[in-house]
Motif scaffolding. Sequence first.
Motif, PDB file in Angstrom:
ATOM      1  N   UNK A   1     109.868  34.308  81.224  1.00 40.32           N
ATOM      2  CA  UNK A   1     109.862  33.540  80.118  1.00 40.32           C
ATOM      3  C   UNK A   1     108.868  32.506  80.223  1.00 40.32           C
ATOM      4  N   UNK A   2     108.214  32.245  78.810  1.00 44.75           N
ATOM      5  CA  UNK A   2     107.337  31.355  78.434  1.00 44.75           C
ATOM      6  C   UNK A   2     107.632  30.361  77.642  1.00 44.75           C
ATOM      7  N   UNK A   3     107.051  29.274  77.484  1.00 45.95           N
ATOM      8  CA  UNK A   3     107.359  28.111  76.332  1.00 45.95           C
ATOM      9  C   UNK A   3     105.998  27.650  75.770  1.00 45.95           C
TER      10      UNK A   3
ATOM     11  N   UNK B   1     102.733  28.634  78.040  1.00 50.27           N
ATOM     12  CA  UNK B   1     102.918  28.476  79.649  1.00 50.27           C
ATOM     13  C   UNK B   1     104.018  29.164  80.264  1.00 50.27           C
ATOM     14  N   UNK B   2     103.725  29.617  81.539  1.00 47.47           N
ATOM     15  CA  UNK B   2     104.804  30.546  82.106  1.00 47.47           C
ATOM     16  C   UNK B   2     105.854  29.437  82.517  1.00 47.47           C
TER      17      UNK B   2
ATOM     18  N   UNK C   1     118.016  36.518  81.566  1.00 43.17           N
ATOM     19  CA  UNK C   1     118.458  35.203  81.251  1.00 43.17           C
ATOM     20  C   UNK C   1     117.759  34.095  81.914  1.00 43.17           C
ATOM     21  N   UNK C   2     117.796  33.037  80.915  1.00 42.18           N
ATOM     22  CA  UNK C   2     117.382  31.652  81.926  1.00 42.18           C
ATOM     23  C   UNK C   2     118.391  30.501  81.645  1.00 42.18           C
TER      24      UNK C   2
ATOM     25  N   UNK D   1     110.852  28.848  73.348  1.00 41.11           N
ATOM     26  CA  UNK D   1     110.791  29.867  74.438  1.00 41.11           C
ATOM     27  C   UNK D   1     110.575  31.330  74.020  1.00 41.11           C
ATOM     28  N   UNK D   2     109.781  31.931  74.891  1.00 41.66           N
ATOM     29  CA  UNK D   2     109.477  33.341  74.538  1.00 41.66           C
ATOM     30  C   UNK D   2     109.760  34.226  75.646  1.00 41.66           C
TER      31      UNK D   2
END
Length: 113
Positions: free
Chosen positions: A36-38, A46-47, A79-80, A93-94
């Motif tokens: 997941x990055x944002x 960013x990671x 999932x996050x 969020x990607x």
Amino acid sequence: QVQLVESGGGLVQAGGSLRLSCAASGGTFSRSGMAWYRQVPGKQRTLVAVISSGGTTNYADSVKGRFTISRDNAKSTVSLQMNSLLPEDTAVYYCFYIQYTYWGQGTQVTVSS
């Protein structure tokens, strides 16, 4: 054909929780790390967190102890879980499919103070 579909973003008050999910199709999910990055406007992506194919996890210092990344290989999902959210967690969020260098479409998370 690889595809990622994200869900779970939204608006939450500071201190609250959200859970993001990313469903993968195509490829061999169980063999790929996932991340997941944002990204906030005007800044680099960013990671946030990464999980290996074997389940090893790593987190950005800013989210350690608050966020948890997990995967379900049977459902090809990652999932996050985001707890104790802060206004500075506001971002798009990607989901990232590492083996295929493929990005999800992004989901907006907004944390109000």
